[in-house]
Design an enzyme around this catalytic site. Structure first.
Site, short mmCIF file in Angstrom:
data_model
loop_
_atom_site.label_atom_id
_atom_site.label_comp_id
_atom_site.label_asym_id
_atom_site.label_seq_id
_atom_site.Cartn_x
_atom_site.Cartn_y
_atom_site.Cartn_z
N SER A 83 0.83 -1.21 0.00
CA SER A 83 0.00 0.00 0.00
C SER A 83 0.86 1.26 0.00
O SER A 83 1.63 1.50 0.94
CB SER A 83 -0.92 0.01 1.22
OG SER A 83 -1.63 1.22 1.28
N GLY A 87 -5.50 -4.49 5.70
CA GLY A 87 -5.50 -4.00 7.07
C GLY A 87 -4.89 -4.99 8.04
O GLY A 87 -5.38 -6.11 8.20
N GLY A 88 -3.80 -4.60 8.68
CA GLY A 88 -3.18 -5.44 9.69
C GLY A 88 -2.55 -6.71 9.16
O GLY A 88 -2.35 -7.67 9.91
N HIS A 93 -8.02 2.03 -4.87
CA HIS A 93 -9.08 1.87 -3.88
C HIS A 93 -9.63 3.25 -3.53
O HIS A 93 -8.96 4.04 -2.87
CB HIS A 93 -8.49 1.18 -2.64
CG HIS A 93 -9.46 0.99 -1.53
ND1 HIS A 93 -9.04 0.60 -0.26
CD2 HIS A 93 -10.81 1.11 -1.45
CE1 HIS A 93 -10.11 0.49 0.53
NE2 HIS A 93 -11.18 0.81 -0.16
N MET A 148 -11.75 5.44 -1.40
CA MET A 148 -12.48 5.58 -0.13
C MET A 148 -13.13 6.96 -0.13
O MET A 148 -12.77 7.84 0.65
CB MET A 148 -11.52 5.45 1.05
CG MET A 148 -10.78 4.14 1.13
SD MET A 148 -9.78 4.08 2.64
CE MET A 148 -8.77 2.65 2.31
N HIS A 153 -1.00 -1.02 -4.38
CA HIS A 153 -2.31 -0.62 -3.87
C HIS A 153 -2.29 0.88 -3.55
O HIS A 153 -1.41 1.36 -2.84
CB HIS A 153 -2.63 -1.42 -2.61
CG HIS A 153 -4.03 -1.25 -2.12
ND1 HIS A 153 -5.10 -1.93 -2.65
CD2 HIS A 153 -4.53 -0.46 -1.13
CE1 HIS A 153 -6.21 -1.57 -2.01
NE2 HIS A 153 -5.89 -0.67 -1.09
N GLY A 192 0.78 -2.49 4.21
CA GLY A 192 1.30 -1.13 4.20
C GLY A 192 2.50 -0.97 5.10
O GLY A 192 3.64 -1.15 4.67
N GLY A 208 -9.23 4.33 6.61
CA GLY A 208 -8.88 5.73 6.83
C GLY A 208 -7.46 5.94 7.30
O GLY A 208 -6.85 6.96 6.99
N PHE A 209 -6.90 4.99 8.05
CA PHE A 209 -5.56 5.16 8.59
C PHE A 209 -4.79 3.84 8.54
O PHE A 209 -5.38 2.77 8.62
CB PHE A 209 -5.60 5.64 10.05
CG PHE A 209 -6.26 6.98 10.22
CD1 PHE A 209 -5.53 8.15 10.07
CD2 PHE A 209 -7.61 7.07 10.51
CE1 PHE A 209 -6.14 9.39 10.22
CE2 PHE A 209 -8.23 8.30 10.66
CZ PHE A 209 -7.48 9.47 10.51
N GLY A 210 -3.47 3.94 8.41
CA GLY A 210 -2.63 2.76 8.45
C GLY A 210 -2.28 2.37 9.88
O GLY A 210 -2.62 3.06 10.84
#
Length: 219
Positions: free
Chosen positions: A9, A177-178, A67, A69, A34, A198, A143-145
């Site tokens: 990402s 995510g994660g 992506h 958002m 990404h 990311g 919204g956040f990494g």
């Protein structure tokens, strides 16, 4: 070993060294790049827009996994295509006329993907799953990494995989995510095809080696 894809990402890259970061991606085993476009309305953050995306396209040799958002993503299909998007992700929660949007993405020459937030059940895709090339499941709140992995994402991935198998489709499942070596292994075992990573990639001591380790994961 599963033939899955890795999509680092860009949101976690060092933007003061963006050219070097992209060149590093080009030299890595990454399959896609990404790119998260955020508007500060649909998600509580703002990332970057089409000028950055166009600049990335001139350097990046990997397909761009874009992506959106944002609210009303259907308004920007042509801009994503013109900026070099290979696959365009739109949120189920942001599209009133999802079927129309999916077809417009395909008409613009891109692959079409639908994204679900953590609280959105996969069963809502029953009537659209056959039309999309990929489903992106958010395994953190968007919204956040650097957020903590939401554990029910593994079972959610498995439910989606069963839906795809039952309909005899080849729709890909992407998770964002994660993602790390531990969660990645479990997600692949549940049926994931594409892992977005990311911070785990860009903040590691050796991002190229980290991407290779993710690519070598087996469920």
């Amino acid at each position: 070993m599963k033939n899955h894809k890795i999509a680092p990402s860009l949101l976690s890259a060092d933007f003061l060294r963006l050219q070097q970061e992209i060149e590093m991606m080009n030299a890595s085993d990454a399959d896609w790049l990404h790119i998260d476009v955020m508007d500060g309305v649909f998600v509580p953050n703002i990332s970057f827009g089409f000028p950055v995306l166009e600049a990335v396209r001139t350097l990046c040799k990997k397909p761009l996994d874009v992506h959106l958002m944002i609210v009303e993503p259907q308004k920007f299909i042509n801009e994503v295509a013109a900026s070099g998007g290979y696959i365009m992700n739109v949120h189920y929660e942001a599209c009133t006329h999802l079927h129309r949007t999916v077809n417009a993405i395909k008409d613009a020459g891109m692959k079409a993907a639908v994204t679900l937030n953590p609280h959105t059940p996969v069963e809502l895709l029953e009537d659209i799953i056959a039309e999309v090339d990929m489903v992106l499941l958010m395994s953190v709140n968007p919204g956040f990494g650097a957020q903590k992995f939401i554990e029910h994402s593994v079972a959610k991935t498995a439910r989606l995989k069963q839906m795809i198998i039952s309909k005899e489709l080849d729709t890909l499942i992407e998770i964002d995510g994660g993602v790390n070596l531990e969660t990645g292994k479990r997600l692949l075992a549940a049926g994931a095809d594409v892992l977005v990573a990311g911070n785990f990639v860009f903040k590691s001591k050796n991002p190229i080696e980290t991407i290779k380790e993710l690519k070598m994961l087996s469920p």
